[in-house]
Structures are given as C-alpha cells and as structure tokens.
Design a protein around this motif. Structure first.
Motif, PDB file in Angstrom:
ATOM      1  N   ASN A   9       0.857  -1.181   0.000  1.00  0.00           N
ATOM      2  CA  ASN A   9       0.000   0.000   0.000  1.00  0.00           C
ATOM      3  C   ASN A   9       0.897   1.236   0.000  1.00  0.00           C
ATOM      4  O   ASN A   9       0.970   1.968   0.981  1.00  0.00           O
ATOM      5  CB  ASN A   9      -0.909  -0.027   1.240  1.00  0.00           C
ATOM      6  N   ALA A  11       0.814   4.196  -1.189  1.00  0.00           N
ATOM      7  CA  ALA A  11       0.242   5.520  -0.919  1.00  0.00           C
ATOM      8  C   ALA A  11      -0.213   5.645   0.530  1.00  0.00           C
ATOM      9  O   ALA A  11      -0.662   6.703   0.942  1.00  0.00           O
ATOM     10  CB  ALA A  11      -0.922   5.800  -1.868  1.00  0.00           C
ATOM     11  N   ILE A  13      -2.811   4.571   2.058  1.00  0.00           N
ATOM     12  CA  ILE A  13      -4.224   4.952   2.173  1.00  0.00           C
ATOM     13  C   ILE A  13      -4.858   4.156   3.305  1.00  0.00           C
ATOM     14  O   ILE A  13      -4.639   2.960   3.445  1.00  0.00           O
ATOM     15  CB  ILE A  13      -4.951   4.716   0.833  1.00  0.00           C
ATOM     16  N   TYR A  19      -9.348   8.573  -1.948  1.00  0.00           N
ATOM     17  CA  TYR A  19      -8.355   8.176  -2.941  1.00  0.00           C
ATOM     18  C   TYR A  19      -8.991   8.157  -4.328  1.00  0.00           C
ATOM     19  O   TYR A  19     -10.212   8.107  -4.463  1.00  0.00           O
ATOM     20  CB  TYR A  19      -7.739   6.808  -2.608  1.00  0.00           C
ATOM     21  N   ILE A  62      -4.091   7.084  -5.753  1.00  0.00           N
ATOM     22  CA  ILE A  62      -3.435   8.201  -5.082  1.00  0.00           C
ATOM     23  C   ILE A  62      -4.413   8.824  -4.105  1.00  0.00           C
ATOM     24  O   ILE A  62      -5.633   8.761  -4.287  1.00  0.00           O
ATOM     25  CB  ILE A  62      -2.934   9.267  -6.076  1.00  0.00           C
ATOM     26  N   ARG A  63      -3.868   9.416  -3.069  1.00  0.00           N
ATOM     27  CA  ARG A  63      -4.684  10.114  -2.080  1.00  0.00           C
ATOM     28  C   ARG A  63      -5.121  11.450  -2.685  1.00  0.00           C
ATOM     29  O   ARG A  63      -4.338  12.106  -3.386  1.00  0.00           O
ATOM     30  CB  ARG A  63      -3.848  10.342  -0.828  1.00  0.00           C
TER      31      ARG A  63
END
Length: 93
Positions: A9, A11, A13, A19, A62-63
């Motif tokens: 993981n 990113a 999140i 996201y 992506i966040r």
C-alpha cells in the motif's frame, strides 16, 4: 515514531481517506482487505456507487485532498483528461 509504509500500500491509504480509483473517481475508503495484497474499497464521491475497489499496489491509487473533491465533481471529464495526460507523461519518461 514513524511507522514503516507497507509496500503493498505505497500511498499509505487508510480508512477515512479519499483516494482516486482506477476510473479516476474520488472514493471514500471504507474498508481495507489486507489478506495477501491490499485491496481498498469504498464509496464514489461522484455518484455514490459502491463497492469501488482497487489493488493498492497494482492499480496505483493516489490520495486526494478532500477539498479537491467538489472541483473534480464539477468537471469529472476534465479531471480524467488531465490525469490521463499526467500518467501518459510519466510513462514516457
């Protein structure tokens, strides 16, 4: 104390984060399944569809800042064009 980022993981999140999923929808993360790969699930903040799920490593979510969601919702097609162009540019490097 800094926690190590799980490579499954990248990113980082977490439940409660927003996201971008594979369809470029801002998604509120409601569940993370980490049996094997990490699968993010949530609810689209564009149209309310659920579950919206992505593999945290292979899909490259992506966040997104919560403040950006309304701008994305107002012009989803423009946002998708912009993100695809960014991804194409990154791939050509």
């Amino acid at each position: 104390m800094n926690e190590a980022i799980d490579p499954r993981n990248p990113a980082d999140i977490r439940v409660g984060d927003v996201y971008e999923d594979c369809s470029f929808h801002p998604v509120l993360c409601t569940e993370i399944d980490n049996d094997g790969d990490v699968v993010l699930s949530g609810i689209s903040l564009i149209d309310g569809t659920f579950p919206r799920s992505c593999d945290a490593r292979h899909c490259g979510p992506i966040r997104i800042q919560f403040e950006d969601v309304m701008a994305i919702k107002r012009d989803l097609d423009g946002y998708i064009r912009q993100r695809k162009a960014e991804l194409d540019a990154a791939d050509s490097i």
